[in-house]
Design an enzyme around this catalytic site. Sequence first.
Site, PDB file in Angstrom:
ATOM      1  N   HIS A  86      31.474  25.350  26.469  1.00  0.00           N
ATOM      2  CA  HIS A  86      31.663  23.896  26.400  1.00  0.00           C
ATOM      3  C   HIS A  86      33.053  23.575  25.859  1.00  0.00           C
ATOM      4  O   HIS A  86      33.797  22.774  26.434  1.00  0.00           O
ATOM      5  CB  HIS A  86      30.584  23.286  25.503  1.00  0.00           C
ATOM      6  CG  HIS A  86      30.729  21.814  25.258  1.00  0.00           C
ATOM      7  ND1 HIS A  86      29.922  20.873  25.853  1.00  0.00           N
ATOM      8  CD2 HIS A  86      31.585  21.108  24.458  1.00  0.00           C
ATOM      9  CE1 HIS A  86      30.286  19.663  25.451  1.00  0.00           C
ATOM     10  NE2 HIS A  86      31.288  19.784  24.599  1.00  0.00           N
ATOM     11  N   GLU A  87      33.410  24.210  24.729  1.00  0.00           N
ATOM     12  CA  GLU A  87      34.713  23.947  24.122  1.00  0.00           C
ATOM     13  C   GLU A  87      35.851  24.467  25.005  1.00  0.00           C
ATOM     14  O   GLU A  87      36.881  23.800  25.160  1.00  0.00           O
ATOM     15  CB  GLU A  87      34.784  24.590  22.735  1.00  0.00           C
ATOM     16  CG  GLU A  87      33.896  23.923  21.696  1.00  0.00           C
ATOM     17  CD  GLU A  87      34.248  22.465  21.484  1.00  0.00           C
ATOM     18  OE1 GLU A  87      35.433  22.089  21.618  1.00  0.00           O
ATOM     19  OE2 GLU A  87      33.335  21.668  21.193  1.00  0.00           O
ATOM     20  N   HIS A  91      36.872  22.069  27.794  1.00  0.00           N
ATOM     21  CA  HIS A  91      37.771  20.987  27.406  1.00  0.00           C
ATOM     22  C   HIS A  91      39.233  21.447  27.490  1.00  0.00           C
ATOM     23  O   HIS A  91      40.094  20.747  28.020  1.00  0.00           O
ATOM     24  CB  HIS A  91      37.478  20.528  25.973  1.00  0.00           C
ATOM     25  CG  HIS A  91      36.197  19.774  25.814  1.00  0.00           C
ATOM     26  ND1 HIS A  91      35.843  18.714  26.621  1.00  0.00           N
ATOM     27  CD2 HIS A  91      35.192  19.906  24.918  1.00  0.00           C
ATOM     28  CE1 HIS A  91      34.670  18.236  26.225  1.00  0.00           C
ATOM     29  NE2 HIS A  91      34.252  18.939  25.205  1.00  0.00           N
TER      30      HIS A  91
END
Length: 233
Positions: free
Chosen positions: A22-23, A26
């Site tokens: 998820h990170e 980004h």
Amino acid sequence: MSDWLPELAVAVLATVLAITLHEAAHGYAALGLGDDTAQRAGRLSLNPLRHVDPVGTLLLPGLLLLGQLLTIGRVEAMFGWAKPVPVDVMRLRNPRYGMVLVAAAGPAMNVFLAWCAAMLAHPLDSLQGALPPQAMELALRFIVLSIMANLLLGLFNLLPIPPLDGGRILVGLLPAPLALPLARLERAGLLIVMLLIFVLPRISPSLDPIGWIVDLVVGPGFRAILFLAGHGT
């Protein structure tokens, strides 16, 4: 080996993968849109340790876990966060809408990972009888927990409260007179989120955002992912 250790191991693995990717999503989205801040900071990494926040990843979840076990004997709610990937909005080619895409990349990655986990069930099915029953059970449990963890993380982050991804998406889409007051909430965003998780349900059980998300995940969300992965009709 204790019976619960393998179950804990697959749960931790599923959660760590969900948070780490998820990170990373980004950062890669920002890089693709012109901002190399995360790359220069060494945060474009699949190493979970690079995304650990001492307070949000270790201290707060640990205190919540211990406090609930000591007071009510069970875990009803958990909360935490990874170290945010640094993004310089002004380095994006289109700062406003670029940030919308960067914020959306995290939840989109989680939906993709949930689908990937569901797809793993196809080759696993062909291994029926070739793997020991315990290994097959753990593999299936990993698939289920991966789908659940990714859908929970993705939907939770879509809550329209900065600094959650949903809040940043909404800030980028709203007209400026509405976007600016919402953006100012970011400084108090984590406090607001914690109040929603821990206080609001105590005031009224019907006002439970996390409960709503869980209902979506274990019901229609889970079935939708299985359908998209070719399981059932």
